[in-house]
Design a protein around this motif. Structure first.
Motif, PDB file in Angstrom:
ATOM      1  N   GLN A 189      50.049  48.641  74.126  1.00  0.00           N
ATOM      2  CA  GLN A 189      50.320  48.418  72.711  1.00  0.00           C
ATOM      3  C   GLN A 189      49.066  48.337  71.839  1.00  0.00           C
ATOM      4  O   GLN A 189      49.026  48.947  70.754  1.00  0.00           O
ATOM      5  N   PRO A 190      47.995  47.606  72.235  1.00  0.00           N
ATOM      6  CA  PRO A 190      46.805  47.546  71.372  1.00  0.00           C
ATOM      7  C   PRO A 190      46.096  48.885  71.181  1.00  0.00           C
ATOM      8  O   PRO A 190      45.198  48.993  70.344  1.00  0.00           O
ATOM      9  N   GLY A 191      46.515  49.921  71.921  1.00  0.00           N
ATOM     10  CA  GLY A 191      45.944  51.239  71.715  1.00  0.00           C
ATOM     11  C   GLY A 191      46.194  51.788  70.320  1.00  0.00           C
ATOM     12  O   GLY A 191      45.569  52.782  69.919  1.00  0.00           O
ATOM     13  N   ILE A 192      47.068  51.129  69.568  1.00  0.00           N
ATOM     14  CA  ILE A 192      47.302  51.538  68.183  1.00  0.00           C
ATOM     15  C   ILE A 192      46.023  51.432  67.368  1.00  0.00           C
ATOM     16  O   ILE A 192      45.909  52.026  66.283  1.00  0.00           O
ATOM     17  N   CYS A 193      45.026  50.709  67.885  1.00  0.00           N
ATOM     18  CA  CYS A 193      43.753  50.580  67.164  1.00  0.00           C
ATOM     19  C   CYS A 193      43.101  51.936  66.915  1.00  0.00           C
ATOM     20  O   CYS A 193      42.371  52.102  65.926  1.00  0.00           O
ATOM     21  N   PHE A 194      43.368  52.919  67.773  1.00  0.00           N
ATOM     22  CA  PHE A 194      42.742  54.226  67.578  1.00  0.00           C
ATOM     23  C   PHE A 194      43.302  54.944  66.353  1.00  0.00           C
ATOM     24  O   PHE A 194      42.659  55.857  65.825  1.00  0.00           O
ATOM     25  N   ALA A 195      44.476  54.544  65.892  1.00  0.00           N
ATOM     26  CA  ALA A 195      44.993  55.114  64.646  1.00  0.00           C
ATOM     27  C   ALA A 195      44.086  54.760  63.477  1.00  0.00           C
ATOM     28  O   ALA A 195      43.960  55.545  62.517  1.00  0.00           O
ATOM     29  N   ALA A 196      43.428  53.594  63.555  1.00  0.00           N
ATOM     30  CA  ALA A 196      42.481  53.226  62.495  1.00  0.00           C
ATOM     31  C   ALA A 196      41.315  54.202  62.444  1.00  0.00           C
ATOM     32  O   ALA A 196      40.724  54.428  61.381  1.00  0.00           O
ATOM     33  N   GLY A 197      40.986  54.793  63.594  1.00  0.00           N
ATOM     34  CA  GLY A 197      39.897  55.766  63.627  1.00  0.00           C
ATOM     35  C   GLY A 197      40.201  57.055  62.898  1.00  0.00           C
ATOM     36  O   GLY A 197      39.287  57.865  62.654  1.00  0.00           O
ATOM     37  N   ALA A 298      33.737  53.302  65.410  1.00  0.00           N
ATOM     38  CA  ALA A 298      33.436  51.947  64.948  1.00  0.00           C
ATOM     39  C   ALA A 298      34.691  51.274  64.391  1.00  0.00           C
ATOM     40  O   ALA A 298      34.962  50.096  64.672  1.00  0.00           O
ATOM     41  N   LEU A 299      35.476  52.009  63.606  1.00  0.00           N
ATOM     42  CA  LEU A 299      36.695  51.431  63.033  1.00  0.00           C
ATOM     43  C   LEU A 299      37.723  51.100  64.111  1.00  0.00           C
ATOM     44  O   LEU A 299      38.340  50.025  64.092  1.00  0.00           O
ATOM     45  N   ALA A 300      37.920  52.018  65.044  1.00  0.00           N
ATOM     46  CA  ALA A 300      38.885  51.775  66.123  1.00  0.00           C
ATOM     47  C   ALA A 300      38.471  50.563  66.954  1.00  0.00           C
ATOM     48  O   ALA A 300      39.303  49.718  67.309  1.00  0.00           O
ATOM     49  N   SER A 301      37.171  50.460  67.250  1.00  0.00           N
ATOM     50  CA  SER A 301      36.686  49.347  68.070  1.00  0.00           C
ATOM     51  C   SER A 301      36.790  48.028  67.322  1.00  0.00           C
ATOM     52  O   SER A 301      37.132  46.998  67.910  1.00  0.00           O
ATOM     53  N   ALA A 302      36.504  48.054  66.018  1.00  0.00           N
ATOM     54  CA  ALA A 302      36.629  46.833  65.210  1.00  0.00           C
ATOM     55  C   ALA A 302      38.085  46.382  65.149  1.00  0.00           C
ATOM     56  O   ALA A 302      38.382  45.179  65.225  1.00  0.00           O
TER      57      ALA A 302
END
Length: 493
Positions: A189-197, A298-302
């Motif tokens: 589920q936290p893989g959604i962070c890559f959408a921020a990238g 950087a955005l995805a990691s943040a």
């Protein structure tokens, strides 16, 4: 800054096609092949199975037999890894592999693919040598190597598909970018962070069409999963287990940001001493050319770090930070070398340092003294006089199920971290109803290991005391606390 600009290749628009062209693609392929060779050299297909990855190994095998996640097997994560593992199991006979080796194989390749994708991503903003150093540092991060060879690891697939999402966005292939972003979340589920990238690319090419294409790509795997769950009657269970349970789980297991930062530092000291020592120098080097660091990464990691600060658990949770850490080290040390060295010498220095780290892994988890065959003998010794018709219930002992080929007698593969209470709340009659179901099932053997304690475990012990004999046996990886072995009594009241 001397040497920091010379020889650097600039992308046309920051989100366009890699100006390195075929040369970068060939380098990425070589990196992937090198990674495969290193992982195979670490015994990726001969290792014993263990703990969380073994649970996913077992689920993959069961899915290949027709079981449905959530409906037939409790699962509090999104199911993508189990499907990929099951595909590997089905392909295993054609490759001359055992089922568990087949489940592991796709994750070995995903673990090898991620450094190559990181190279391609960094290549848009940084010189080839800096991007190469970043990829090699990712191979050198011991957590990444361990996770890639342990078996079915959802977070390995999450990182690989997340990086593929960012590379596709740079290529303006927004349908594919959206699809890979959704896949990253369907692996964990936290893989959604890559959408921020995706934000930098979408802002660079400000057009509603690109946003719609990304959304359309994301819908494809989500819709496919939804149709499957509806067709198999598992959709309600999916909502209950993968969504509602996790809200409860996060509420119970949430930690303060200070606690998480301390845990991250302790893991870094334990696993990444060399990288930690190099970090100040890399940060200093990157401060001279911060534009070299990929903004999308950087955005995805943040975004991921913000989530991790709330509910960070163990070292596998650091895997989603591995690409950013590797990029920081590779690009930062290249820029630092360029301060005093000519560009070619700086490239050699950064790449050599990264290669040395990649070729000298140090984590104890990379080399084990127990072989798969040794573990099989230990686990099968627990079977005793089981017949093929006898039912087995294994709680947090997926290793026995894998080696014996026996299916678990019920849907709960583990009962710690509140899963026992969750199961009781959903079962008619509560925990007493679960015990009644267990009595009806009447398993000949019950195995329990790892962290199930509390009042419901005590009630289970009371129930089992008149029905089963209990002993404790040790078998890898349950060597410290051992496995509680319950054998059905012949003469029961």
């Amino acid at each position: 800054m001397k040497g920091s600009k010379s020889g650097a290749i600039e992308a046309r628009d920051g989100c366009g096609r890699d100006p390195g062209g075929h040369e970068s693609l060939y380098t990425a392929i070589a990196l992937a092949l090198l990674s495969v060779a290193l992982l195979l050299a670490l015994g990726a297909l001969q290792r014993p199975v263990l703990r969380d990855p073994a649970t996913w190994d077992y689920m993959s095998i069961e899915l290949s037999r027709g079981s449905v996640p959530y409906r037939d097997i409790f699962l509090h994560k999104t199911p993508g890894a189990a499907f990929v593992g099951a595909a590997g199991v089905l392909a295993a006979p054609y490759l001359g592999l055992s089922p568990v080796q087949g489940a592991h194989l796709p994750f070995l390749f995903l673990g090898a693919l991620a450094p190559a994708l990181l190279y391609l991503l960094c290549r848009y903003d940084a010189p080839a040598a800096a991007a190469l150093a970043a990829a090699l540092f990712m191979i050198a991060i011991d957590q990444w190597a361990v996770a890639s060879i342990e078996g079915v690891r959802p977070k390995v697939a999450t990182v690989a598909t997340g990086l593929a999402c960012l590379v596709c966005a740079r290529e303006k292939r927004f349908v594919a970018a959206g699809l890979f972003a959704a896949l990253a979340a369907l692996f964990w589920q936290p893989g959604i962070c890559f959408a921020a990238g995706l934000i930098p690319a979408l802002r660079k090419h400000a057009a509603a069409g690109h946003c719609l294409r990304s959304a359309a790509g994301a819908v494809i795997p989500v819709a496919a999963l939804g149709v499957f769950l509806l067709a198999t009657g598992a959709f309600g269970d999916f909502i209950d287990q993968a969504l509602i349970f996790n809200l409860y789980y996060i509420a119970v297991k949430s930690r303060s940001p200070a606690h998480t930062l301390r845990a991250l530092y302790q893991i870094a000291v334990e696993w990444n001493t060399v990288e930690l020592l190099l970090l100040p120098a890399a940060l200093f080097g990157l401060s001279h050319a911060p534009e070299r660091f990929p903004k999308d990464l950087a955005l995805a990691s943040a975004a991921y770090l913000a989530m991790a600060l709330v509910n960070f658990q163990r070292w596998p949770d650091t895997l989603l930070l591995a690409p950013a850490a590797a990029a920081l080290l590779g690009i930062g040390l290249f820029e630092l070398s360029a301060v005093s060295l000519k560009n070619r010498a700086a490239a050699v220095a950064a790449a050599a340092l990264a290669a040395a780290a990649a070729l000298t892994p140090t984590a104890a988890g990379l080399r084990l003294n127990v072989s798969y065959q040794d573990q099989a003998r230990q686990m099968l010794s627990l079977a005793g006089s089981l017949s093929t018709e006898d039912t087995v219930v294994a709680i947090s002992v997926p290793e026995f199920l894998i080696h014996s080929g026996k299916p678990n007698g019920w849907k709960w593969p583990y009962l710690w971290f509140g899963v026992d209470r969750f199961a009781a709340d959903r079962h008619e009659g509560g925990f007493e109803g679960i015990l009644a179901q267990l009595a009806e099932l009447d398993p000949a053997l019950i195995l329990i290991a790892r962290r199930w304690d509390g009042p419901l475990r005590e009630r289970f012990e009371q129930w089992a005391s008149s029905r089963y004999s209990r002993s404790t046996r040790k078998a890898y990886p349950h060597n410290r606390k051992g496995i509680s072995v319950y054998r059905r009594l012949r003469n029961r009241p």
